[in-house]
Every structure is written in structure tokens, then in C-alpha cells.
Design an enzyme around this catalytic site. Sequence first.
Site, PDB file in Angstrom:
ATOM      1  N   ASP A 146      82.558  -0.091  55.689  1.00 12.62           N
ATOM      2  CA  ASP A 146      81.556   1.126  55.887  1.00 12.62           C
ATOM      3  C   ASP A 146      82.784   2.345  56.311  1.00 12.62           C
ATOM      4  O   ASP A 146      82.621   2.982  57.387  1.00 12.62           O
ATOM      5  CB  ASP A 146      80.891   0.985  57.009  1.00 12.62           C
ATOM      6  CG  ASP A 146      78.872   0.372  55.772  1.00 12.62           C
ATOM      7  OD1 ASP A 146      79.292   0.866  54.681  1.00 12.62           O
ATOM      8  OD2 ASP A 146      77.883  -0.243  56.825  1.00 12.62           O
ATOM      9  N   ASP A 164      74.217  -4.469  46.899  1.00 12.77           N
ATOM     10  CA  ASP A 164      74.728  -4.138  48.728  1.00 12.77           C
ATOM     11  C   ASP A 164      73.630  -5.814  49.583  1.00 12.77           C
ATOM     12  O   ASP A 164      72.894  -6.226  48.894  1.00 12.77           O
ATOM     13  CB  ASP A 164      74.471  -2.700  49.114  1.00 12.77           C
ATOM     14  CG  ASP A 164      74.675  -2.389  50.951  1.00 12.77           C
ATOM     15  OD1 ASP A 164      75.692  -3.104  51.084  1.00 12.77           O
ATOM     16  OD2 ASP A 164      74.409  -1.811  51.216  1.00 12.77           O
TER      17      ASP A 164
END
Length: 736
Positions: A550, A480
Amino acid sequence: MSIKYNADSKTFILETRDSSYLMKVSQYGNLLHLYYGSRIPDEDLDYLIKVQDRGFSPNPNEAGNDRTFSLDYLAQEFSSDGKGDYRIPSIEVLNCDGSQIFSGKVESHRIYRGKYPLKGMPSVQAGPDDSVDSLEVRLKDKVSGAAAVLCYSVFEEKNVITRTVRFINCGQKAMKLLKLMSATVDYKASEYEMIHFSGRHVMEREFVRVPMQSGIHSIGSSRGTSSHQYNPFAILCEKGANEDWGRCYGYSLVYSGNFLIEAERDQFRQLRINVGVNPKGFSWFLEPGEEFQAPEAVMAYSGNGLTELSKRYHDIYRENLCRSPYAKKPRPVVINSWEAAYFDFDDEKLLEIAREAVDMGVDLFVLDDGWFGKRDDDNSGLGDWKVNRRKLRTGISGLSEAVHAMGLDFGIWIEPEMVSEDSDLYRAHPDWCLKAPERPMTRGRNQLVLDLSRRDVCDYLIEAINGILTEARIEYVKWDMNRSISDVWSGLLPAERQGETAHRYVLGLYYVMDEVILKHPDVLFCGCSGGGGRYDPGMLYYQPEIWCSDNTDAKARLKIQYGTSFVYPVNTLESHVSVCPNHQTGRTVPIGTRGIVAMNGILGYELDPTLLDNKEKKACREQIRFYKEHYEIIAYGDYYRLESPYENLYVTAWQHVSRDRKHSLVSMVITDREGNDAQRYVKLKGLDAKAYYQIEGLEGRYSGAVLMNAGIPVPNDLNEYEGTVVCLDMINPCGQ
Ligand code: DGJ
């Protein structure tokens, strides 16, 4: 050879199966652009170079009294500033005498078999079945001595041309590079439109189409990553081009940092496009003998609309980009702990999730953020890649063993590029983050960015991550990166080299990935940057899949995945079923539709299955079964956008077709309903017109011709946000 040089006309001819690309050396040594488009016979195209005496168009000294030759309007391969071309340049330099001129004339060229080498940066590679030839043209500036080597590789059957530029200071004095584009293409006067994909966090890659009018239109990133806001990909198409009609040109940059795609429509309605590293904040100091390598641009052309253009990118990015063996392996169905538990978990809670997931048919359990250091929220702990024993009593290895004992593989989340101020790493090395002297630093998600332009920082990360991967049995890593970069200044670079920091950061990241990802071919790496903030071919070189957004709301995902599909293949896009009301939008969409949308990518789950009721669990089990049964078609088949979520308010539809056209899946999602609604039909694509197909839910058999021209009905009993997948199987290839 797919590349030829005609010494009489001084013309370079690059040919893919369906396209031609031509350039020519002018009588004064300039490299002029002649043609890019549908494949044409090998004929003299000199007539395309129209010269004329035009007011306020300067003539180079070597043209003497010839007032018709001017770089102000001629189509060029590599344009530079300061010699009468006022359009957006391919290069900008600062010579040691303060002048800003690079006047590159063709000095030599080289044609060879295979792909040109590109050191330290990702690029597409020739596969064993690819016929690839390369051309290098060296342009030299006689005064400074500097040279730009334009490199082209032709992937003949894939209909793709890749490009890069190497800039070498062959002079005696130091100089600065201020801009170097990887590719420039000049178009003749015509009406063009640009399609690009812009967005924001939790709404990435929205489809945008703008007419090219006089002036400059540009997209790009200066956030240090390729960004949520713009993707390093744009299409130039003739006005009105659609999925099946029109000339379309794709420009994709294999790069994960600051980029620029700019197009200028000039005074004569000609269009120039430039693709490369963003010159904003960039400079590169070159001592004599030093060189700078631009990242790779991948160009594709389709004479038949956008579907064909996407197919070219899907094919080459699926087959020639990713170095991980996982690129060509079936991917596991994962369950990820993020939306299930966020930071609030311990071993027991995680194992309960895993236990239920086994029952659903999931293959792999991923432990997301929160397992390390002091990390109960996103304010601390980044950089301390040691397990938090308060949460995980048996450590990562204990948890991994317990998960494996249930029959699941195990994965983990990391965010290596970041550091929290409240961390042991920051306390030990406050100078390791990007930060300008005497200026207070800018925080993003309350975290700082490690200075990956430094080799010591990269080496620390390599050791730390390799340590995690050897400590426990780990089959999957989600990598990430959760903020935009700012305060770009490196403690190890002298003042005159600070403009190199952002690009050096990206090179450092690629170095870390070379040493971690490529050294662990058994681990599947999934890219992520707050969802899809770094969804680019540079990342796909290392990581075969990327967490697309997301935003897990299936309705919002219709647009996000639609935009993503223009360049990136389905089997790079990780997509999860999550709970409703959705955590990002509050919307409720039926579980069936959430599965249909997630299956338009690599299916996974982002929820706590212990909270699902029996009906929902059964639906998930069925989704996984169906997805695995049809994995080949979804992951490797041809992809068709049938109904756009932007143009059709009522239904979004797409289709996967097996390479042999024998099987197909048609997915439809209702996005709006009216009372007493009209009967709608969706026209299919990619089938064999002459063959007959059996269609699930429809009596009888229909030819591909009928299905592609008359379409299939959209079931009228579906309510808003409900969806369906229709399976088609060829029953008689001969049409008897
Ligand atoms: C952003 C990612 O996109 C999410 O899926 C999750 O991993 C969080 N970061 C964790 O901090």
C-alpha cells in the site's frame, strides 16, 4: 533419470543440472542427510558421516553397545523428538498412549517420472519442456504404525528440488500431529548467514541478514496469512556471500497461512533448517487411516551468489507456478480508483477518471473498495456483495459498459474473506465468523474474518463471487484481505480439532480460489492483502500478480521491491504511479522516477488523472508507451540488482536483460546528493562480454566486457530522487 538409488551404499542421489542432493539409509534404517551443494560426481560419500562417542549423546537401542551412533549429532532428513535428537524436529506427535515419539525408519522407496501429486494445495507443476523425476521415501514408526512419506521432485534444468511430506496414521488408534515440517536440511559445521525479508504494513519485505550463531533463529507468521511481517522465504548463505559469489540455499514455502522457518546452530556448530506450517496453535487429529499433507517447499541452490539463486526462483515461479493463462500473457496497464477517490465517488466521477485514463494510454479501469452494500467508509458493508445503487446508478454492469464504450477493460475490487458487523450477511449469519465461545471478538479494521474452514461459508462465497463475475463484463479482480486473523475457533469443529482451524481456513481459501479463479480463466486476478501481506507462492498459484504494497512512495518502494525481487519475478509485482506528496509518506518524488520505479514491476496508476497538469499527463503517456515497448525484457528478461538501496546511499540501480542478451534496460534512481558530488559508475551485468552495445546517451560503442567491468556513469546532473533508464542494444554479436 535425475534421481538414482545406489543399493550397495543405500544412497539416494538427486541431481539438478548444477546441484547434487544426497541422503543415505543408515545401518539402523534412519535416513541420514549426506550432502546438498554444487553438482559433484557420483562417488562414495560415506566418509562424511563421522561417528564418535560423545558425552550426553544417547545411543538408540538398535545400536547396542555402539556408543558412537547418536541422533544427537548425525545429519538427518527428517528428525523427530524423543529418541536422542534434541535439535528442532521435523515432526512432533502425540500418540494415543501419551508418548510423543515418532521414530521413522526407512520402510520402502519409489522413484518415478513426473512430479508427485499434492492434493488440495498449490504447488509448482512440471511444464511440457521440464524434465522432472520424483522420489518418495516412506519412514515408518513400528510402534504407532504411523508413516511419514517424504516426497522430492527434481526439476533438473531449473535447478530446483521441491519437497513435501505426507503423514499417515496407519496404526489402529487415533493420534495427534503437533508439528510437521515440509523440509529439513542439516548442514555440516560452517559459518552461515540467514537472509530473510521482514517488515510491516506499508513497509514489506525489508532485507535482513543475520549471522547464524548458537541457538535458534526463526521467522514465521501466526496471523493466519503469510503476513507483512515475514515472508515464507529465507536464504542460507555462506558468510560474506554477495550477488555474484558464494554458496546460497533458498527455502520458499508454497503456502499462504501460518508458517515457520527456523534454523538452529547446535553444540557442534552444525546448522539445521526447517520449513513448514507453523506449529504454534496447530494440531491435527488423525483417526486410523487418515492423513495430513504438508504444503510444498521449494529449494534452490546457487554456488555463485544471490543473483543466480533469485534467477532460479524467478524462472520456476514465472513458468511453473501460476495456473491462470494470464501468467504468460502481457498484463494490462491499469488505473485504480483507490487513491484517486477512496470511498467518495459516483458513476460520474469514475467515468471522468476513466476518460482521462484513455487519453493516457491506460488499458483497464479498476473500481476499488466502496461500490457495494452500505460502504461509505471501512466500518460497514463487507459481505454484502450487491452494488450500491446510490453511488452507481446503472449498477456494475452499467458502469462496466460505459467504461468499455470508452475503450477500456473493467475491473473490480472484492474482499471475500471478511464481514462487517454492520452488514446483512453478519445479521443473517453471526456464526459464520471466527470467534471463540463466550469471548468477545477482536476486531481489525473494524471487521471480522469469515470462517473459511466451513464448507457452507466457502460455498456461499463461491456463489457470491461467481454472481458478480456473471452480472457484468469484468476482466480483472483485485482480491483483498485486510486484517490479521485472530480468535481462531470454528463453530463446526469439535474441541480436539480446533487446532486444525487455521490450516483448514487456508485449505478453504484455496478451495474457493479453485472454484472461482481457475473457473474464470479469462479474468485476471490480482492478489492483495493490505498491499503485500500475502505475497507468497500459494497466492501466485492462483493469481499471477500481487499488489506489492500500500506504500506507493517511489523512494520507499525501492527497498520494498528490492526485497521482493530476491524470490518473486518482476511480472508478479503490481506497482503504481501515484500522486505527490505521497499519501503514505508525504514525500515528493518526480513523476519520471515514479514511473521508473513502477516499471520495475507491472506498471499501473493509482491517482486521479483529472487533477494532473499537462506535463504530468504527458509524462504518464510516455511511461506507458516506453513500458509497452520494453514489456518483453521487463516481464520475461533476466533481473539483476546492481546497487542495493541498503548498501549504496546515493544510487539504487537494477537491470533487465533480454534472454538473448541483445537488449537491456538499466534503471538508476538518485537517493541522496552531496555538494560537488563524486562521479559514480554502475557496473552492468548479464551482457555478452564479447559483443558490442550501443548505449543511449553515450557516444560510441562498448563491449559487454567493458560495461560489466568499468561500468556506465551515473548522470551527474540528476538531483535527489531523480532517475533515468538507459537502453542498451547489441550492435554486433561477433565483436567485429
Ligand atoms: C487495501 C489495499 O491494499 C488498497 O489498495 C485498497 O484496495 C484498500 N484495501 C481498500 O480498502
